[in-house]
Write an enzyme that holds these catalytic residues in place. Structure first.
Site, PDB file in Angstrom:
ATOM      1  N   GLY A  13       0.834  -1.207   0.000  1.00  0.00           N
ATOM      2  CA  GLY A  13       0.000   0.000   0.000  1.00  0.00           C
ATOM      3  C   GLY A  13       0.867   1.254   0.000  1.00  0.00           C
ATOM      4  N   VAL A  25      16.887   8.623  -0.677  1.00  0.00           N
ATOM      5  CA  VAL A  25      17.775   7.502  -1.055  1.00  0.00           C
ATOM      6  C   VAL A  25      18.561   7.894  -2.309  1.00  0.00           C
ATOM      7  CG1 VAL A  25      17.865   5.109  -1.878  1.00  0.00           C
ATOM      8  CG2 VAL A  25      16.271   5.721  -0.044  1.00  0.00           C
ATOM      9  N   ARG A  27      19.260  10.861  -3.690  1.00  0.00           N
ATOM     10  CA  ARG A  27      20.236  11.954  -3.576  1.00  0.00           C
ATOM     11  C   ARG A  27      21.398  11.572  -2.669  1.00  0.00           C
ATOM     12  NH1 ARG A  27      16.937  17.481  -4.436  1.00  0.00           N
ATOM     13  NH2 ARG A  27      16.447  17.009  -6.608  1.00  0.00           N
ATOM     14  N   ARG A  74       1.056  -5.004  -5.087  1.00  0.00           N
ATOM     15  CA  ARG A  74       1.228  -6.173  -4.205  1.00  0.00           C
ATOM     16  C   ARG A  74       1.472  -7.338  -5.156  1.00  0.00           C
ATOM     17  NH1 ARG A  74      -0.619  -4.175   0.729  1.00  0.00           N
ATOM     18  NH2 ARG A  74      -2.370  -2.732   0.628  1.00  0.00           N
ATOM     19  N   GLY A 104       5.653  -2.245   3.633  1.00  0.00           N
ATOM     20  CA  GLY A 104       5.196  -2.760   4.917  1.00  0.00           C
ATOM     21  C   GLY A 104       5.650  -4.187   5.164  1.00  0.00           C
ATOM     22  N   ASP A 105       4.961  -4.884   6.050  1.00  0.00           N
ATOM     23  CA  ASP A 105       5.455  -6.204   6.459  1.00  0.00           C
ATOM     24  C   ASP A 105       5.467  -7.224   5.319  1.00  0.00           C
ATOM     25  OD1 ASP A 105       2.720  -6.288   6.485  1.00  0.00           O
ATOM     26  OD2 ASP A 105       2.524  -7.267   8.431  1.00  0.00           O
ATOM     27  N   THR A 128       4.446   2.291   5.617  1.00  0.00           N
ATOM     28  CA  THR A 128       3.053   1.845   5.775  1.00  0.00           C
ATOM     29  C   THR A 128       2.329   2.768   6.739  1.00  0.00           C
ATOM     30  OG1 THR A 128       1.613   0.136   6.714  1.00  0.00           O
ATOM     31  CG2 THR A 128       3.887   0.106   7.461  1.00  0.00           C
ATOM     32  N   ASP A 130       0.138   1.854   8.634  1.00  0.00           N
ATOM     33  CA  ASP A 130      -0.327   1.051   9.781  1.00  0.00           C
ATOM     34  C   ASP A 130       0.565   1.162  11.024  1.00  0.00           C
ATOM     35  OD1 ASP A 130      -2.154   0.227   7.928  1.00  0.00           O
ATOM     36  OD2 ASP A 130      -1.254  -1.745   7.595  1.00  0.00           O
ATOM     37  N   ASP A 132       2.910  -0.735  11.960  1.00  0.00           N
ATOM     38  CA  ASP A 132       2.932  -2.034  12.640  1.00  0.00           C
ATOM     39  C   ASP A 132       4.254  -2.784  12.488  1.00  0.00           C
ATOM     40  OD1 ASP A 132       2.623  -2.465   9.949  1.00  0.00           O
ATOM     41  OD2 ASP A 132       1.046  -3.971  10.154  1.00  0.00           O
ATOM     42  N   MET A 172      -8.276   2.569   8.917  1.00  0.00           N
ATOM     43  CA  MET A 172      -7.394   1.496   8.441  1.00  0.00           C
ATOM     44  C   MET A 172      -6.418   1.058   9.532  1.00  0.00           C
ATOM     45  SD  MET A 172      -6.427   2.266   4.508  1.00  0.00           S
ATOM     46  CE  MET A 172      -7.538   1.768   3.191  1.00  0.00           C
ATOM     47  N   ARG A 174      -5.283  -2.478   9.168  1.00  0.00           N
ATOM     48  CA  ARG A 174      -5.282  -3.936   8.982  1.00  0.00           C
ATOM     49  C   ARG A 174      -5.446  -4.628  10.331  1.00  0.00           C
ATOM     50  NH1 ARG A 174      -3.530  -6.470   4.150  1.00  0.00           N
ATOM     51  NH2 ARG A 174      -2.373  -4.647   3.520  1.00  0.00           N
ATOM     52  N   LYS A 214     -25.019   9.163  30.145  1.00  0.00           N
ATOM     53  CA  LYS A 214     -25.297   9.993  31.331  1.00  0.00           C
ATOM     54  C   LYS A 214     -24.793  11.425  31.131  1.00  0.00           C
ATOM     55  CE  LYS A 214     -25.027   6.247  34.653  1.00  0.00           C
ATOM     56  NZ  LYS A 214     -23.825   5.425  34.735  1.00  0.00           N
ATOM     57  N   ARG A 249     -24.914   5.846  13.221  1.00  0.00           N
ATOM     58  CA  ARG A 249     -24.432   6.013  11.848  1.00  0.00           C
ATOM     59  C   ARG A 249     -23.007   5.459  11.751  1.00  0.00           C
ATOM     60  NH1 ARG A 249     -28.997   7.089  11.377  1.00  0.00           N
ATOM     61  NH2 ARG A 249     -30.002   8.700  10.093  1.00  0.00           N
ATOM     62  N   LEU A 256      -8.997   7.408   1.559  1.00  0.00           N
ATOM     63  CA  LEU A 256      -8.574   8.811   1.680  1.00  0.00           C
ATOM     64  C   LEU A 256      -7.510   8.956   2.769  1.00  0.00           C
ATOM     65  CD1 LEU A 256      -9.853  10.491   4.317  1.00  0.00           C
ATOM     66  CD2 LEU A 256     -11.940  10.298   2.993  1.00  0.00           C
TER      67      LEU A 256
HETATM   68  O1  F6P Z   1      -1.258  -1.729   4.773  1.00  0.00           O
HETATM   69  C1  F6P Z   1      -1.774  -0.498   4.422  1.00  0.00           C
HETATM   70  C2  F6P Z   1      -3.262  -0.573   4.214  1.00  0.00           C
HETATM   71  O2  F6P Z   1      -3.745   0.718   3.914  1.00  0.00           O
HETATM   72  C3  F6P Z   1      -4.044  -1.195   5.359  1.00  0.00           C
HETATM   73  O3  F6P Z   1      -4.294  -0.291   6.405  1.00  0.00           O
HETATM   74  C4  F6P Z   1      -5.297  -1.651   4.648  1.00  0.00           C
HETATM   75  O4  F6P Z   1      -5.864  -2.753   5.327  1.00  0.00           O
HETATM   76  C5  F6P Z   1      -4.783  -2.089   3.314  1.00  0.00           C
HETATM   77  O5  F6P Z   1      -3.558  -1.406   3.100  1.00  0.00           O
HETATM   78  C6  F6P Z   1      -5.707  -1.818   2.161  1.00  0.00           C
HETATM   79  O6  F6P Z   1      -5.137  -2.331   1.010  1.00  0.00           O
HETATM   80  P1  F6P Z   1      -5.612  -2.044  -0.468  1.00  0.00           P
HETATM   81  O7  F6P Z   1      -5.127  -0.693  -0.848  1.00  0.00           O
HETATM   82  O8  F6P Z   1      -5.009  -3.119  -1.264  1.00  0.00           O
HETATM   83  O9  F6P Z   1      -7.113  -2.062  -0.445  1.00  0.00           O
END
Ligand code: F6P
Length: 325
Positions: A13, A25, A27, A74, A104-105, A128, A130, A132, A172, A174, A214, A249, A256
């Site tokens: 992502g 990187v 430069r 990906r 990311g991972d 990423t 995330d 994470d 988001m 994940r 309350k 709701r 975004l």
């Molecule tokens: O890993 C980054 C991320 O934005 C996650 O937070 C989310 O679950 C995922 O990618 C969404 O992936 P895609 O852009 O493939 O829908």
């Protein structure tokens, strides 16, 4: 003797600040006497030989831009031994002696496997929203996404208050609750439902039983998208069934959260990490992710960085509970 290149790619992502890292990187590498090749669409482009030399001018005017000029993907092919073999062959043809992977991972897992199978030097940068990845306090894109979420929740708050509504806002992350927990604190939300706080106690019931009605007529609950928990829709449907007097709701913020111009501090972070990747190469490091810990640039072996479940500071859960009374 043929010139050797550093190859750079973005994968997984996109995250705001990837361009600032690509610039850094490129430069830093050129400054230190290397040449650089940009690989388009992540590992897909490596396999397909979609590669072009990057000059200092090619990375002008991008530090402020979201997304990634190198594009990203990906790659399914790179998860196969045949795909990685082809990637290695392309590296040889293109005289790329080291790869810098921003992702990311999943992307760094790919790099780890690739580096185990072939004698290639891989340096990772944590890219990423995330946040994470283990061993680094922050990942490129995280702070910008966090600020975007907070701006959105501020706006949702206006309408929630006007209508006395209970809003579930899905963000988001994940399987990681960093964006949810931190944005909940920063936006003054009443609760966050995150995977790290998954216990026997039902998080929705705990929230309702805290008795927010309350003192408040409207409420905002930030829900981590974590598929295991079902996301915001799941909780909204439960409230409609179990607590029908609430006017509920749902707002799913979606992609975004990934766009927009990187925050100033994260342009600096990406610049430090990008330079850190080149410093790592010059120091003979390989198969490490460059991270930031206690404001110092650090190198973390891939095997560590992609360990599951980077811990979230549990005191933040207590703080949110205390401050949302
Ligand atoms: O890993 C980054 C991320 O934005 C996650 O937070 C989310 O679950 C995922 O990618 C969404 O992936 P895609 O852009 O493939 O829908």
């Amino acid at each position: 003797m043929e010139e050797k290149y550093i190859g750079i790619l973005t994968s997984g992502g996109d995250a705001s600040g990837m361009n600032a890292a690509i610039r850094a990187v490129t430069r830093s590498a050129i400054f230190n006497g290397y040449r650089v090749k940009g690989i388009y669409r992540g590992y897909e482009g490596l396999i397909a030989d979609d590669i072009k030399e990057l000059t200092t001018e090619d990375v002008s005017n991008i530090i402020q831009r979201g997304g990634t000029i190198l594009k990203t993907a990906r790659s399914q092919q790179f998860t196969t031994p045949e795909g990685r073999k082809r990637a290695y062959e392309v590296m040889q043809q293109e005289n790329i002696s080291a790869l810098v992977i921003i992702g990311g991972d999943g992307s760094l897992t790919g790099a780890r496997i690739f580096a185990e199978e072939y004698d290639v030097v891989c340096i990772g940068l944590p890219g990423t929203i995330d946040n994470d990845l283990y061993g680094t306090d922050f990942t490129i894109g995280y702070d910008t996404a966090l600020n975007t979420i907070v701006q959105c929740v501020d706006k949702i708050r206006d309408t929630a208050t006007s209508h006395d509504r209970l809003f579930f806002v899905e963000v988001m992350g994940r399987d990681a609750g960093f964006l949810a927990q931190y944005s909940a604190i920063a936006s003054g939300a009443e609760a966050a439902i995150i995977p790290e706080d998954r216990t026997d106690a039902d998080q929705l019931e705990t929230f309702i039983n805290r008795g927010f009605r309350k003192t408040k007529n409207s409420s905002i609950v930030i829900v981590s998208e974590s598929p295991k928990d079902g996301g915001a829709m799941h909780y909204a449907q439960r409230v409609e069934k179990e607590y029908p007097d609430y006017d509920v709701r749902v707002s799913i913020l979606g992609h975004l959260q990934r766009g927009g111009s990187p925050s100033a501090s994260y342009r600096i972070l990406a610049s430090r990490l990008g330079d850190g990747a080149v410093q790592a190469l010059m120091a003979g490091q390989r198969n490490v992710m460059v991270g930031i810990h206690d404001n110092e640039v650090v190198y973390i072996p891939f095997t560590e960085a992609i360990k599951d479940d980077k811990p979230l500071d549990k005191s933040l859960i207590r703080i949110l509970n205390e401050l949302s009374i």
